[in-house]
Design a protein around this motif. Structure first.
Motif, short mmCIF file in Angstrom:
data_model
loop_
_atom_site.label_atom_id
_atom_site.label_comp_id
_atom_site.label_asym_id
_atom_site.label_seq_id
_atom_site.Cartn_x
_atom_site.Cartn_y
_atom_site.Cartn_z
N TYR A 23 1.64 1.58 -37.02
CA TYR A 23 0.30 1.41 -37.67
C TYR A 23 -0.17 0.11 -37.20
O TYR A 23 -1.36 -0.09 -36.67
N ASN A 35 -6.02 -1.72 -30.57
CA ASN A 35 -7.38 -1.02 -30.49
C ASN A 35 -8.41 -2.24 -30.92
O ASN A 35 -9.52 -2.08 -29.97
N THR A 77 -0.81 9.12 -35.71
CA THR A 77 -1.48 8.44 -34.71
C THR A 77 -0.54 8.42 -33.46
O THR A 77 -1.03 8.30 -32.53
N LEU A 98 -10.46 4.79 -37.11
CA LEU A 98 -8.89 4.85 -36.99
C LEU A 98 -8.34 3.51 -37.81
O LEU A 98 -7.50 3.65 -38.55
N ASN A 133 -8.19 11.14 -37.35
CA ASN A 133 -7.41 11.47 -36.16
C ASN A 133 -7.98 12.80 -35.27
O ASN A 133 -7.74 12.81 -34.21
N ILE A 191 -2.16 3.76 -25.53
CA ILE A 191 -2.84 4.52 -26.57
C ILE A 191 -4.08 5.06 -25.73
O ILE A 191 -5.06 4.09 -25.33
N PHE A 230 -0.94 -0.33 -33.43
CA PHE A 230 -1.91 0.39 -33.07
C PHE A 230 -3.22 -0.15 -33.57
O PHE A 230 -4.09 -0.23 -32.63
N GLY A 269 1.07 9.89 -40.66
CA GLY A 269 -0.19 10.30 -41.21
C GLY A 269 -0.12 10.71 -42.66
O GLY A 269 -1.02 10.72 -43.22
N LEU A 289 -6.22 3.44 -41.00
CA LEU A 289 -4.78 3.15 -41.08
C LEU A 289 -4.63 1.94 -42.00
O LEU A 289 -3.48 1.55 -42.58
N LEU A 346 -1.80 9.95 -30.15
CA LEU A 346 -2.44 9.46 -29.25
C LEU A 346 -1.80 8.86 -28.00
O LEU A 346 -2.36 8.17 -27.14
#
Length: 432
Positions: free
Chosen positions: A135, A142, A45, A304, A192, A286, A138, A5, A308, A48
């Protein structure tokens, strides 16, 4: 990593203990500011993925794993600070020379010479690349989840990585000033926190499903997996010396660091327990993937991902710098570059090539949880435990008490064993 992060920056050398004050300028960070910087540098992240780690290990085993990982990481960060103080004070007293220990690589150079510096910085670089890859994984997973219920076939995460994220990152790679991207890092941290709050809200709505009898301990072999995720979530070693140097009163750093680790550990444990007890065996790698596709969950996922996308270049910046530095040192590059425009074009091409490599790696990773466990139990374990204990033994060995040496050897052996088993587990047990 921030865990994934925060952004690295060059911090000024600051006033420390009396023996160092004559060659360090005063830093301006207050304890409160340093506390905030520590949280930003560590929390990312990876948090999560904690509920899934608790699913693998069990809520009680996962809690113990997070607590042990937090305590061990805190202790090893203090080892780095002790090495810095010892080296600088010793050189002042013995030779009068001013030694500046600014980075992790500086300690590696003191312990093993040039090879030690290269090896330490190589591990930091690969860990940074691992965080950058996480990253992309993720973001892809998502965004893919948003279209699961709107079409007959799910769009694979790799499609979003290559068709949406990669073109944006190629454009952002032209931006060479970190100051232009830094505000997005704060935006990512806010997202986050918002994501964690909405996830916990969803967990509490399922409170009637909670059962403390549900998987308190799911077997000893789940512990290394959960430990790897926990270590990944706590990793922030590349920023330790810079954060300590940024304080006006550096003597307070260990107490500020302790407060930060206590708070972060409590949040991690609570988040992992609530997430796992709410969804049980249905917990995804996740936790945001467990949320229904209502407006709040969609807002969290999109927020998010957007954050990112813009903080990804910050994570990649050290990798870009090293790639460009290596390219400019090659003889054929020095021979064939004809002007400033041609040089810039070649350097930009190197950035794009690095981006393509990271994107291909991310597209081949089947699961976020398994990947961050691998990175945490290998690279982060070496950076967080093995190297600090080794440096402490080599650089401070003659001044250490017996219990201190025993603690260093214990950390060293456990860290090596953890890294070895983490690699084996990730390569042989793919169902996680």
């Amino acid at each position: 990593m921030a865990a994934t992060g925060g952004a690295s920056s060059t911090s000024p050398l600051l006033a420390g203990p009396p023996v160092m004050r004559r060659r360090r300028t005063a830093g301006g960070a207050t304890p409160a500011q340093t506390l905030g910087n520590i949280v930003v540098s560590i929390v990312g992240t990876g948090v999560l993925g904690l509920p899934y780690a608790f699913r693998v290990a069990g809520w009680l085993a996962g809690s113990l794993g997070v607590a042990i990982a937090g305590a061990s990481t805190y202790f090893c960060m203090l080892l780095l600070i002790q090495c810095r103080y010892g080296l600088e004070a010793h050189d002042d007293e013995e030779t009068g020379d001013a030694t500046h220990i600014q980075s992790y690589g500086d300690l590696g150079a003191k312990a093993f010479g040039t090879t030690g510096r290269y090896f330490t910085e190589f591990l930091v670089l690969i860990a940074q690349a691992g965080g950058s890859t996480a990253y992309l994984v993720f973001i892809g997973q998502n965004l893919s989840s948003l279209f699961t219920n709107t079409s007959h076939s799910t769009i694979p995460p790799s499609a979003f990585i290559f068709l949406l994220v990669l073109p944006l990152e190629l454009l952002l790679s032209f931006i060479r000033s970190l100051s232009s991207l830094a505000p997005f890092s704060a935006f990512a941290d806010a997202c986050n926190v918002l994501a964690m709050a909405i996830v916990i809200k969803g967990d509490l709505q399922l409170f009637d499903r909670f059962s403390l009898e549900r998987g308190a301990f799911n077997g000893i072999w789940g512990l290394p997996f959960a430990g790897g995720v926990a270590v990944f979530c706590f990793e922030g070693f590349s920023m330790t010396l810079a954060l300590e140097a940024s304080m006006t009163d550096r003597r307070k750093f260990r107490w500020v660091l302790l407060l930060a680790f206590i708070a972060i550990t409590m949040v991690y444990i609570s988040f992992g327990i609530f997430g796992y007890l709410a969804y049980g065996d249905e917990t995804k790698d996740i936790i945001t993937l467990n949320l229904p596709n209502d407006w709040s969950a969609i807002a969290v996922k999109v927020g998010l991902c957007v954050a990112l996308v813009f903080t990804f270049p910050i994570m990649m910046h050290p990798i870009y710098e090293i790639a460009e530095m290596k390219l400019t040192s090659i003889q054929w590059f020095q021979k064939f570059r004809c002007n400033a425009y041609g040089e810039r074009l070649c350097l930009q091409g190197a950035r794009m090539l690095v981006l393509l490599i990271v994107a291909f790696i991310a597209s081949s990773i089947p699961g976020f949880g398994a990947f961050i466990s691998l990175v945490g139990s290998t690279l982060c374990a070496l950076l967080s435990f093995v190297l600090p204990a080794t440096f402490h033994l080599l650089l401070m060995g003659s001044n250490l008490k017996l219990w201190q040496k025993a603690a260093d050897y214990l950390i060293l052996l456990v860290g090596l064993s953890f890294a070895g088993y983490g690699t084996y587990h990730a390569l042989t047990d793919r169902h996680n």
